[in-house]
Write a protein that holds these residues in place. Structure first.
Motif, PDB file in Angstrom:
ATOM      1  N   GLY A 237       0.836  -1.187   0.000  1.00 33.05           N
ATOM      2  CA  GLY A 237       0.000   0.000   0.000  1.00 33.05           C
ATOM      3  C   GLY A 237       0.874   1.241   0.000  1.00 33.05           C
ATOM      4  N   GLU A 238       0.775   2.026  -1.073  1.00 28.09           N
ATOM      5  CA  GLU A 238       1.619   3.210  -1.168  1.00 28.09           C
ATOM      6  C   GLU A 238       0.905   4.300  -1.938  1.00 28.09           C
ATOM      7  OE1 GLU A 238       4.481   2.715  -4.921  1.00 28.09           O
ATOM      8  OE2 GLU A 238       4.896   1.217  -3.359  1.00 28.09           O
ATOM      9  N   LEU A 239       1.482   5.485  -1.881  1.00 26.77           N
ATOM     10  CA  LEU A 239       0.884   6.652  -2.516  1.00 26.77           C
ATOM     11  C   LEU A 239       2.006   7.610  -2.894  1.00 26.77           C
ATOM     12  CD1 LEU A 239      -1.798   8.192  -3.181  1.00 26.77           C
ATOM     13  CD2 LEU A 239      -1.636   9.188  -0.898  1.00 26.77           C
ATOM     14  N   GLN A 240       1.905   8.197  -4.084  1.00 30.01           N
ATOM     15  CA  GLN A 240       2.909   9.140  -4.557  1.00 30.01           C
ATOM     16  C   GLN A 240       2.291  10.544  -4.599  1.00 30.01           C
ATOM     17  OE1 GLN A 240       6.129   8.457  -5.258  1.00 30.01           O
ATOM     18  NE2 GLN A 240       5.892   6.265  -4.827  1.00 30.01           N
ATOM     19  N   LEU A 241       2.786  11.415  -3.741  1.00 24.42           N
ATOM     20  CA  LEU A 241       2.294  12.795  -3.639  1.00 24.42           C
ATOM     21  C   LEU A 241       3.329  13.743  -4.240  1.00 24.42           C
ATOM     22  CD1 LEU A 241       0.367  15.023  -2.512  1.00 24.42           C
ATOM     23  CD2 LEU A 241       1.606  14.814  -0.337  1.00 24.42           C
ATOM     24  N   TYR A 242       2.898  14.547  -5.189  1.00 23.97           N
ATOM     25  CA  TYR A 242       3.762  15.548  -5.826  1.00 23.97           C
ATOM     26  C   TYR A 242       3.346  16.903  -5.276  1.00 23.97           C
ATOM     27  CZ  TYR A 242       6.499  17.435  -9.810  1.00 23.97           C
ATOM     28  OH  TYR A 242       7.433  18.059 -10.620  1.00 23.97           O
ATOM     29  N   ASN A 243       4.222  17.516  -4.471  1.00 23.21           N
ATOM     30  CA  ASN A 243       3.822  18.703  -3.717  1.00 23.21           C
ATOM     31  C   ASN A 243       4.958  19.716  -3.684  1.00 23.21           C
ATOM     32  OD1 ASN A 243       2.252  20.386  -2.137  1.00 23.21           O
ATOM     33  ND2 ASN A 243       2.210  19.045  -0.348  1.00 23.21           N
ATOM     34  N   TRP A 244       4.605  20.930  -3.308  1.00 26.72           N
ATOM     35  CA  TRP A 244       5.594  21.978  -3.110  1.00 26.72           C
ATOM     36  C   TRP A 244       6.620  21.548  -2.048  1.00 26.72           C
ATOM     37  CZ3 TRP A 244       5.328  26.705  -5.754  1.00 26.72           C
ATOM     38  CH2 TRP A 244       4.156  26.919  -6.487  1.00 26.72           C
ATOM     39  N   GLY A 245       7.848  21.993  -2.214  1.00 23.88           N
ATOM     40  CA  GLY A 245       8.898  21.630  -1.276  1.00 23.88           C
ATOM     41  C   GLY A 245       8.668  22.174   0.127  1.00 23.88           C
ATOM     42  N   ASN A 246       9.020  21.376   1.126  1.00 22.95           N
ATOM     43  CA  ASN A 246       8.962  21.791   2.532  1.00 22.95           C
ATOM     44  C   ASN A 246       7.553  22.242   2.921  1.00 22.95           C
ATOM     45  OD1 ASN A 246      10.013  22.195   5.068  1.00 22.95           O
ATOM     46  ND2 ASN A 246      11.132  24.065   4.564  1.00 22.95           N
ATOM     47  N   TYR A 247       6.556  21.505   2.449  1.00 24.34           N
ATOM     48  CA  TYR A 247       5.155  21.933   2.559  1.00 24.34           C
ATOM     49  C   TYR A 247       4.260  20.842   3.136  1.00 24.34           C
ATOM     50  CZ  TYR A 247       1.319  24.936   0.627  1.00 24.34           C
ATOM     51  OH  TYR A 247       0.257  25.776   0.440  1.00 24.34           O
ATOM     52  N   THR A 248       4.845  19.680   3.449  1.00 23.54           N
ATOM     53  CA  THR A 248       4.063  18.521   3.884  1.00 23.54           C
ATOM     54  C   THR A 248       4.509  18.076   5.268  1.00 23.54           C
ATOM     55  OG1 THR A 248       4.015  17.796   1.562  1.00 23.54           O
ATOM     56  CG2 THR A 248       3.261  16.228   3.227  1.00 23.54           C
ATOM     57  N   SER A 249       3.582  17.985   6.182  1.00 20.86           N
ATOM     58  CA  SER A 249       3.880  17.587   7.565  1.00 20.86           C
ATOM     59  C   SER A 249       4.243  16.107   7.651  1.00 20.86           C
ATOM     60  CB  SER A 249       2.666  17.875   8.456  1.00 20.86           C
ATOM     61  OG  SER A 249       2.763  17.195   9.687  1.00 20.86           O
ATOM     62  N   GLN A 250       5.442  15.817   8.134  1.00 25.17           N
ATOM     63  CA  GLN A 250       5.830  14.428   8.331  1.00 25.17           C
ATOM     64  C   GLN A 250       5.003  13.790   9.433  1.00 25.17           C
ATOM     65  OE1 GLN A 250       8.073  12.676   6.362  1.00 25.17           O
ATOM     66  NE2 GLN A 250       7.176  10.944   7.471  1.00 25.17           N
ATOM     67  N   GLU A 251       4.651  14.568  10.435  1.00 32.79           N
ATOM     68  CA  GLU A 251       3.803  14.046  11.516  1.00 32.79           C
ATOM     69  C   GLU A 251       2.458  13.582  10.967  1.00 32.79           C
ATOM     70  OE1 GLU A 251       1.918  15.449  15.850  1.00 32.79           O
ATOM     71  OE2 GLU A 251       3.076  16.877  14.618  1.00 32.79           O
ATOM     72  N   MET A 252       1.902  14.358  10.040  1.00 32.39           N
ATOM     73  CA  MET A 252       0.641  13.971   9.413  1.00 32.39           C
ATOM     74  C   MET A 252       0.811  12.701   8.585  1.00 32.39           C
ATOM     75  SD  MET A 252      -0.984  14.039   6.215  1.00 32.39           S
ATOM     76  CE  MET A 252      -0.136  15.326   5.284  1.00 32.39           C
ATOM     77  N   LEU A 253       1.913  12.605   7.838  1.00 32.09           N
ATOM     78  CA  LEU A 253       2.167  11.413   7.023  1.00 32.09           C
ATOM     79  C   LEU A 253       2.345  10.176   7.890  1.00 32.09           C
ATOM     80  CD1 LEU A 253       4.684  12.790   4.354  1.00 32.09           C
ATOM     81  CD2 LEU A 253       2.206  12.485   4.117  1.00 32.09           C
ATOM     82  N   ASP A 254       3.050  10.331   8.995  1.00 36.22           N
ATOM     83  CA  ASP A 254       3.266   9.201   9.897  1.00 36.22           C
ATOM     84  C   ASP A 254       1.943   8.727  10.491  1.00 36.22           C
ATOM     85  OD1 ASP A 254       5.971   9.367   9.426  1.00 36.22           O
ATOM     86  OD2 ASP A 254       6.430  10.446  11.275  1.00 36.22           O
ATOM     87  N   LYS A 255       1.082   9.669  10.828  1.00 39.18           N
ATOM     88  CA  LYS A 255      -0.224   9.315  11.384  1.00 39.18           C
ATOM     89  C   LYS A 255      -1.064   8.586  10.339  1.00 39.18           C
ATOM     90  CE  LYS A 255      -4.374  11.270  13.543  1.00 39.18           C
ATOM     91  NZ  LYS A 255      -5.144  12.503  13.849  1.00 39.18           N
TER      92      LYS A 255
END
Length: 342
Positions: A22-40
């Motif tokens: 199970g995986e997902l590829q997100l293409y986003n602006w740099g330094n714009y995505t919370s790692q805490e949110m991704l971990d959750k």
């Protein structure tokens, strides 16, 4: 019996492998995505999210349009969403798979760039202005003159973020025009002021959060959330200016790519980030407001009063959402940007 046990083990192994895949590829602006949110998200769903960064709307559009990107979700700005739709690069969302869509705040549910939110859901929104280290420059920071008529204290110390529409629009408003102007005289003035200013810039780079924080730059055209992060890192030395001549507002929104390979995972992610507590994790990291009702109570207290997030009343009228430029306006902007890159 041994054969039965082997078959059972194979079924269990297959189930484990499927979960691991199970995986997902997100293409986003740099330094714009919370790692805490991704971990959750990964902990709750078992889906691993890989984030690939970009530094401008045009870079993201060109990459995906070239084909074979491998990405599932992208986060274009408001004025670019109609372009993605027109080119057939993103698809309408299936609301039956998004039970949390009702959490979108009323003011963001039906927007000009995506009527009825058919294609996108909110990520974050904010403004483009001027970040200045006030220990280096103590003059007026609420003007685009900071980068277009660079004061002596900032010559060779100011950066300009490489976002075409933001920069050309700031220059256009500075010379008295409106974004997406088709007036050749107005656009010539915008071109001339940009080309005259460029020798006084140190760079045209995306990394303002880091390089303003460590003192490499004394100022930058920058986005508000990034500037808040810098202010917190520099004990208040870096402040955010709202150009009185006019400045862009933006909302970045998440869209599902037509050639996405992990569609069900993408829908789980989209629904996940519309939960108020998860939207707050995104905002607490990048320091921009989001478009999800109820997220405020989960935000860091400083977000609710930050001058970079809560636009001061005196500067509200100068902000405008950029339209999607077409025709002559787009030709002028592209030509100016191409010349500026030389």
């Amino acid at each position: 019996m041994k054969r039965l046990m082997t078959a059972t083990a194979m079924v269990l192994a297959s189930a484990t492998l499927a979960a691991a895949e199970g995986e997902l590829q997100l293409y986003n602006w740099g330094n714009y995505t919370s790692q805490e949110m991704l971990d959750k998200f990964e902990k709750e769903t078992g889906i691993k999210v890989t984030v690939t960064d970009y530094d401008s709307n045009d870079v993201a559009l060109a990459k995906v349009e070239a084909g074979g990107s491998g990405f599932d979700l992208v986060v274009p700005s408001a004025n670019y969403v109609p372009i993605w739709v027109e080119k057939g690069l993103i698809v309408p969302l299936d609301d039956s798979k998004l039970p949390n869509k009702g959490n979108i705040a009323p003011e963001w549910k039906d927007v000009p760039w995506d009527p009825g939110r058919a294609y996108t859901i909110p990520w974050q929104w904010g403004s483009t202005g001027i970040a200045v280290n006030t220990k280096v420059y103590g003059g007026d920071i609420n003007t685009s003159a900071v980068f277009l008529d660079v004061p002596p204290e900032l010559v060779g110390k100011i950066n300009v973020v490489p976002e075409m529409n933001d920069i050309v629009s700031l220059a256009t408003m500075y010379v008295g025009g409106k974004p997406c102007s088709e007036d050749p005289e107005v656009m010539k003035k915008a071109r001339d002021v940009l080309l005259a200013a460029k020798p006084n810039w140190i760079s045209m780079d995306y990394g303002a959060t880091e390089r303003l924080s460590n003192g490499d730059w004394a100022a930058s055209v920058n986005w508000n959330g990034s500037t808040m992060r810098v202010r917190l890192a520099t004990n208040g030395d870096v402040k955010y200016g709202y150009p009185k001549e006019g400045y862009p507002l933006f909302m970045d929104s998440v869209a599902l790519l037509k050639d996405a390979q992990h569609v069900e995972e993408a829908y789980k992610f989209l629904d996940f980030i519309m939960q108020p507590e998860n939207a707050a994790l995104i905002s607490n990291f990048a320091r921009y407001a989001n478009g999800i009702s109820g997220s405020e109570k989960f935000m860091d207290p400083e977000m609710t009063a930050a001058p970079e997030v809560m636009i001061p009343e005196e500067f509200k009228a100068a902000g405008t959402f950029l339209p999607t430029c077409t025709g002559k306006a787009l030709d002028y902007i592209t030509a100016i940007w191409t010349e500026l890159q030389k």
